[in-house]
Design a protein around this motif. Structure first.
Motif, PDB file in Angstrom:
ATOM      1  N   PHE A   1      32.753  46.037  33.239  1.00  0.00           N
ATOM      2  CA  PHE A   1      33.718  45.620  34.244  1.00  0.00           C
ATOM      3  C   PHE A   1      34.062  44.166  33.990  1.00  0.00           C
ATOM      4  CE2 PHE A   1      31.183  48.971  36.224  1.00  0.00           C
ATOM      5  CZ  PHE A   1      32.195  49.874  36.521  1.00  0.00           C
ATOM      6  N   LEU A   2      35.315  43.936  33.635  1.00  0.00           N
ATOM      7  CA  LEU A   2      35.777  42.589  33.355  1.00  0.00           C
ATOM      8  C   LEU A   2      36.491  42.039  34.584  1.00  0.00           C
ATOM      9  CD1 LEU A   2      37.114  43.167  29.748  1.00  0.00           C
ATOM     10  CD2 LEU A   2      34.979  42.088  30.411  1.00  0.00           C
ATOM     11  N   PRO A   3      36.570  40.787  34.825  1.00  0.00           N
ATOM     12  CA  PRO A   3      36.217  39.642  34.004  1.00  0.00           C
ATOM     13  C   PRO A   3      34.773  39.180  34.186  1.00  0.00           C
ATOM     14  CG  PRO A   3      37.372  38.858  35.916  1.00  0.00           C
ATOM     15  CD  PRO A   3      37.316  40.364  36.016  1.00  0.00           C
TER      16      PRO A   3
END
Length: 73
Positions: free
Chosen positions: A28-30
């Motif tokens: 899961f970005l950021p």
């Protein structure tokens, strides 16, 4: 050389099976948070051993690739 190729194939297949079926990490970005949603996660095995197994597999593949490269020369 045959045995090194066989071992390298085994580790590549194991890593593919592990990433696609057993641990299936999602990033899961950021925030770069990892979450596992595979079979091992459903068996409530913590993410740390799953990650350690994956890192060991990647190191084994790299080690075998170096051996294959040096024996081909």
């Amino acid at each position: 050389m045959k045995s090194s190729l066989l071992v390298n194939h085994f580790w590549c297949t194991w890593l593919d099976f592990m990433v696609c079926t057993l641990s299936t990490p999602y990033v899961f970005l950021p925030t770069t948070v990892f979450s596992g949603v595979g079979i091992l996660s459903s068996l409530e095995i913590p993410f740390t051993p799953q990650l350690a197994t994956g890192v060991f597999s990647v190191v084994s593949i790299g080690h075998r690739a170096i051996i294959l490269k040096s024996s081909a020369s």
